[in-house]
Structures are given as structure tokens and as C-alpha cells.
Design a protein around this motif. Structure first.
Motif, mmCIF file in Angstrom:
data_model
loop_
_atom_site.group_PDB
_atom_site.id
_atom_site.type_symbol
_atom_site.label_atom_id
_atom_site.label_comp_id
_atom_site.label_asym_id
_atom_site.label_seq_id
_atom_site.Cartn_x
_atom_site.Cartn_y
_atom_site.Cartn_z
ATOM 1 N N ASN A 82 0.850 -1.186 0.000
ATOM 2 C CA ASN A 82 0.000 0.000 0.000
ATOM 3 C C ASN A 82 0.888 1.238 0.000
ATOM 4 O O ASN A 82 1.739 1.398 0.875
ATOM 5 N N VAL A 83 0.707 2.096 -0.989
ATOM 6 C CA VAL A 83 1.560 3.277 -1.126
ATOM 7 C C VAL A 83 1.506 4.099 0.155
ATOM 8 O O VAL A 83 0.429 4.473 0.629
ATOM 9 N N ALA A 84 2.676 4.372 0.729
ATOM 10 C CA ALA A 84 2.758 5.077 2.009
ATOM 11 C C ALA A 84 3.505 6.393 1.818
ATOM 12 O O ALA A 84 4.713 6.486 2.046
ATOM 13 N N VAL A 85 2.795 7.405 1.335
ATOM 14 C CA VAL A 85 3.374 8.741 1.180
ATOM 15 C C VAL A 85 2.427 9.755 1.812
ATOM 16 O O VAL A 85 1.295 9.427 2.171
ATOM 17 N N ILE A 86 2.895 10.983 1.915
ATOM 18 C CA ILE A 86 2.122 12.039 2.577
ATOM 19 C C ILE A 86 1.541 12.962 1.513
ATOM 20 O O ILE A 86 2.284 13.626 0.780
ATOM 21 N N ASP A 87 0.234 13.005 1.417
ATOM 22 C CA ASP A 87 -0.433 13.751 0.340
ATOM 23 C C ASP A 87 -0.161 15.251 0.399
ATOM 24 O O ASP A 87 -0.193 15.934 -0.632
ATOM 25 N N GLU A 88 0.093 15.783 1.594
ATOM 26 C CA GLU A 88 0.287 17.225 1.736
ATOM 27 C C GLU A 88 1.674 17.692 1.279
ATOM 28 O O GLU A 88 1.916 18.901 1.136
ATOM 29 N N LEU A 89 2.592 16.741 1.088
ATOM 30 C CA LEU A 89 3.951 17.081 0.674
ATOM 31 C C LEU A 89 4.138 16.840 -0.818
ATOM 32 O O LEU A 89 3.450 16.008 -1.410
ATOM 33 N N THR A 90 5.074 17.560 -1.419
ATOM 34 C CA THR A 90 5.395 17.319 -2.826
ATOM 35 C C THR A 90 6.185 16.012 -2.952
ATOM 36 O O THR A 90 6.592 15.410 -1.948
ATOM 37 N N VAL A 91 6.423 15.611 -4.198
ATOM 38 C CA VAL A 91 7.228 14.412 -4.454
ATOM 39 C C VAL A 91 8.600 14.544 -3.794
ATOM 40 O O VAL A 91 9.044 13.650 -3.069
ATOM 41 N N TYR A 92 9.263 15.667 -4.037
ATOM 42 C CA TYR A 92 10.599 15.881 -3.463
ATOM 43 C C TYR A 92 10.541 15.876 -1.939
ATOM 44 O O TYR A 92 11.381 15.252 -1.268
ATOM 45 N N GLU A 93 9.556 16.579 -1.373
ATOM 46 C CA GLU A 93 9.444 16.671 0.088
ATOM 47 C C GLU A 93 9.168 15.316 0.719
ATOM 48 O O GLU A 93 9.653 15.021 1.824
ATOM 49 N N ASN A 94 8.402 14.466 0.041
ATOM 50 C CA ASN A 94 8.153 13.124 0.557
ATOM 51 C C ASN A 94 9.442 12.327 0.665
ATOM 52 O O ASN A 94 9.735 11.718 1.703
ATOM 53 N N ILE A 95 10.226 12.335 -0.408
ATOM 54 C CA ILE A 95 11.471 11.561 -0.393
ATOM 55 C C ILE A 95 12.417 12.121 0.660
ATOM 56 O O ILE A 95 13.071 11.371 1.395
ATOM 57 N N ASP A 96 12.477 13.444 0.750
ATOM 58 C CA ASP A 96 13.336 14.095 1.746
ATOM 59 C C ASP A 96 12.898 13.735 3.163
ATOM 60 O O ASP A 96 13.737 13.493 4.043
ATOM 61 N N TYR A 97 11.592 13.693 3.378
ATOM 62 C CA TYR A 97 11.084 13.372 4.715
ATOM 63 C C TYR A 97 11.489 11.956 5.128
ATOM 64 O O TYR A 97 12.022 11.746 6.232
ATOM 65 N N PHE A 98 11.235 10.975 4.250
ATOM 66 C CA PHE A 98 11.532 9.588 4.619
ATOM 67 C C PHE A 98 13.036 9.334 4.697
ATOM 68 O O PHE A 98 13.499 8.582 5.563
ATOM 69 N N CYS A 99 13.803 9.982 3.835
ATOM 70 C CA CYS A 99 15.253 9.869 3.929
ATOM 71 C C CYS A 99 15.756 10.484 5.234
ATOM 72 O O CYS A 99 16.687 9.970 5.863
ATOM 73 N N GLY A 100 15.100 11.565 5.666
ATOM 74 C CA GLY A 100 15.487 12.238 6.899
ATOM 75 C C GLY A 100 15.279 11.413 8.156
ATOM 76 O O GLY A 100 15.838 11.732 9.211
ATOM 77 N N LEU A 101 14.480 10.344 8.065
ATOM 78 C CA LEU A 101 14.315 9.455 9.218
ATOM 79 C C LEU A 101 15.610 8.697 9.517
ATOM 80 O O LEU A 101 15.802 8.202 10.630
ATOM 81 N N TYR A 102 16.483 8.632 8.506
ATOM 82 C CA TYR A 102 17.746 7.892 8.653
ATOM 83 C C TYR A 102 18.973 8.795 8.539
ATOM 84 O O TYR A 102 19.994 8.533 9.162
ATOM 85 N N ILE A 103 18.878 9.833 7.713
ATOM 86 C CA ILE A 103 20.031 10.701 7.430
ATOM 87 C C ILE A 103 19.740 12.102 7.941
ATOM 88 O O ILE A 103 18.839 12.786 7.441
ATOM 89 N N THR A 104 20.517 12.557 8.932
ATOM 90 C CA THR A 104 20.264 13.869 9.535
ATOM 91 C C THR A 104 21.060 14.981 8.862
ATOM 92 O O THR A 104 20.647 16.133 8.889
ATOM 93 N N ASP A 105 22.199 14.662 8.276
ATOM 94 C CA ASP A 105 23.027 15.674 7.621
ATOM 95 C C ASP A 105 22.315 16.190 6.362
ATOM 96 O O ASP A 105 22.040 15.430 5.433
ATOM 97 N N LYS A 106 22.010 17.477 6.319
ATOM 98 C CA LYS A 106 21.198 18.054 5.240
ATOM 99 C C LYS A 106 21.882 17.948 3.881
ATOM 100 O O LYS A 106 21.237 17.684 2.867
ATOM 101 N N LYS A 107 23.182 18.189 3.845
ATOM 102 C CA LYS A 107 23.915 18.146 2.581
ATOM 103 C C LYS A 107 23.917 16.733 2.005
ATOM 104 O O LYS A 107 23.667 16.528 0.807
#
Length: 309
Positions: A82-107
């Protein structure tokens, strides 16, 4: 990489996993097949420490997996059915959000997100929201969210459900590329041709047990079917069907809607014997197909069930 030993899980009186054993080696695309209710989803939930089990041991990367073992969990990526993304975020923001659960360094996270976007081929859609995407693009976004942090182990649960052929091919090519880049993949699907195409080894689960395991060729050697002959537009009576069942090496015959499917054991001249019978009896027929066993034949013969039941 993943070792499951004697895993038992009960839901009241229901035995969902019955001393399940699985060994998934580093570098594999490991196919996990089973009919509905076989225990696949329960097994994956236990492997991810999302579900408590009654008995057994599970280790990943040589460590026991527990709900709080974040060191191991950071190295796992999950692409749910089941697709698990956040409708209120853009495509880029979704990927950034889920990646941010593991990677804290912004760069570093920016680099990884951009690589994930390029990998799944959704560069043109990064400013759009999920509801604006087609089914195939939404599936690609789902994959990007699960793999952006470059996990060593990726669990993909039916990632090509309800997508168009072009998107399906893109997704399958991407899975193979992920594997070539070093990821080990656990792959579940109801599409046998996908599993046969990309998986290096396969386990078939039924009744909470692993009932067969091996490469596609090893699994095919486990079954009786050596050749399947299909004859279309043929009108047969009961006596003729009985005659066909008695032809040498034939062990199963299914006749419906003027199409007969004849399953034969391994051996030469199966097709010749069938066609000779039609010629001797002056039985007209249409197109004829002869096929070697497929993974679907393996599944049906081993479990006695259609995968899409």
C-alpha cells in the motif's frame, strides 16, 4: 544476511507461522511466494520486528533483530504494497522526509534525495503532489521513499500492483540495478513472470511453512510437469478425452470451452503422440502450444492453489 529459525506465530487458535525457516544470502534477489493467508506478511512483519512472535530466532546482518535495534533498522528499506506517502507534501518533500528518518546531515540527504529521484525517473514531477501522479509514478515515488537512504536490505511487497506495463518494466529494471549496486532484496509478488525474471532464489510458503526453496530451475525439477500442451478449437467427446488421458506420459488433462490442456511428464515426443492421436481420429483443431514448465506450474503443483486465489 537474514536468518529465520523455527519461527512460530499464533493468533489465538490460528497457527500463522509453523516453525518457519528461511535463509537469505547477501547479494540475492530473494522471491517470497505464497497464496493468500500463507504467512508471508506475518513473516515480513516479524523480520522487521513489527510483530511479536511466540518462538524462534531472527537475525539480520548477524545481529538479533529487536524493536529497538536501530543500528540494524537503519540499514533496511521498506517498500510496502500500500503506497505510504504524505499527500500534503510534494514528491521531493516526501522523499526528503523519509530519507530524513535515517540521514540527519542536510547536505548528504540532499544528495541522496536527488539520486533517488533520478534513479526512479521522476525528475519532471518533483514539485507535484502524490494525488497528481499516475499509478505507475506513484509506485515509483513509493520506491524512492524506501530506498533513498541506500539501505543494504530492501523489502519490496508487491511494488508493481496495478501499474501499466511501461512502469512495471521500469520498476523491475530498477530492482535489478539496486541489486547490482549492492542491495539484497526480498521480493514478494503475485506476478509469477516477474519473480521468474528477476529473482535469483525463491521460497514458497504455505500453511506458515517453507515448502520449497531454490532457484527457478531447481524448483522446476521438483515437479512432475515436464511439458504442457494446449490445443485450441477442438471438439472432443468423453471417450476421446479418456483416450488422451491414456497417452504415454500424460498425467493430467483439463478440457473446457473447446480448449484442452494436457500436462505431460518429462520426455521426448509428447507433442508428436498427441498430434498423432488427433490425426488418427480425424479430429480437427486450431492452434497448438507446447510449453516447458513455468514457475506458475511449480506453484500450482506444489501448493495445489492458484497464486491469485
Amino acid at each position: 544476511m537474514v536468518n529465520v529459525e523455527n519461527l512460530v506465530k499464533r493468533y489465538g487458535d490460528l497457527l500463522a507461522l509453523d516453525h518457519l525457516k528461511l535463509e537469505i544470502k547477501e547479494g540475492e534477489i530473494f522471491g517470497l511466494l505464497g497464496p493468500n493467508g500463507s504467512g508471508k506478511t506475518t513473516a515480513i512483519s516479524c523480520i522487521l520486528a513489527l510483530l511479536k512472535y511466540d518462538k524462534g530466532d531472527i537475525s539480520i546482518f548477524g545481529e538479533n533483530i529487536t524493536p529497538n535495534n536501530y543500528k540494524v533498522k537503519r540499514q533496511i528499506g521498506i517498500v510496502p504494497q500500500n503506497v505510504a506517502v504524505i499527500d500534503e507534501l510534494t514528491v521531493y518533500e516526501n522523499i526528503d522526509y523519509f530519507c530524513g528518518l535515517y540521514i540527519t546531515d542536510k547536505k548528504e540527504r540532499k544528495r541522496l534525495v536527488e539520486e533517488a529521484v533520478e534513479f526512479v525517473g521522476i525528475e519532471k514531477y518533483v514539485k507535484m503532489r502524490p494525488k497528481q501522479l499516475s499509478g505507475g509514478l506513484l509506485r515509483r515515488l513509493n520506491i524512492a521513499c524506501g530506498i533513498a537512504h541506500k539501505p543494504k536490505l530492501i523489502i519490496m511487497d508487491e511494488p508493481t500492483v496495478a501499474v501499466d506495463p511501461q512502469s512495471r518494466n521500469k520498476i523491475l529494471d530498477g530492482i535489478v540495478k539496486l541489486n547490482q549496486n549492492g542491495a539484497t532484496v526480498i521480493y514478494t509478488s503475485h506476478y509469477m513472470e516477474e519473480v521468474e525474471q528477476i529473482c535469483t532464489r525463491i521460497a514458497i510458503i504455505d500453511g506458515g511453512k517453507c515448502i520449497a526453496e531454490g532457484t527457478v530451475e531447481e524448483l522446476k525439477k521438483m515437479i512432475k510437469t515436464g511439458e504442457t500442451i494446449t490445443v485450441e478449437s477442438v471438439l472432443l467427446n468423453e471417450e476421446q478425452i479418456s483416450d488422451i488421458k491414456s497417452i504415454k506420459n500424460v498425467f493430467d488433462v483439463d478440457y473446457k470451452d473447446n480448449v484442452i490442456i494436457i500436462r505431460c511428464g518429462s520426455g521426448k515426443s509428447n507433442l508428436v503422440r498427441v498430434l498423432n492421436y488427433f490425426q488418427d481420429k480425424n479430429v480437427p483443431f486450431g492452434r497448438v502450444f507446447s510449453e516447458l514448465p513455468t514457475l506458475n506450474d511449480v506453484f500450482l503443483e506444489i501448493t495445489g492453489k492458484q497464486l491469485r486465489d
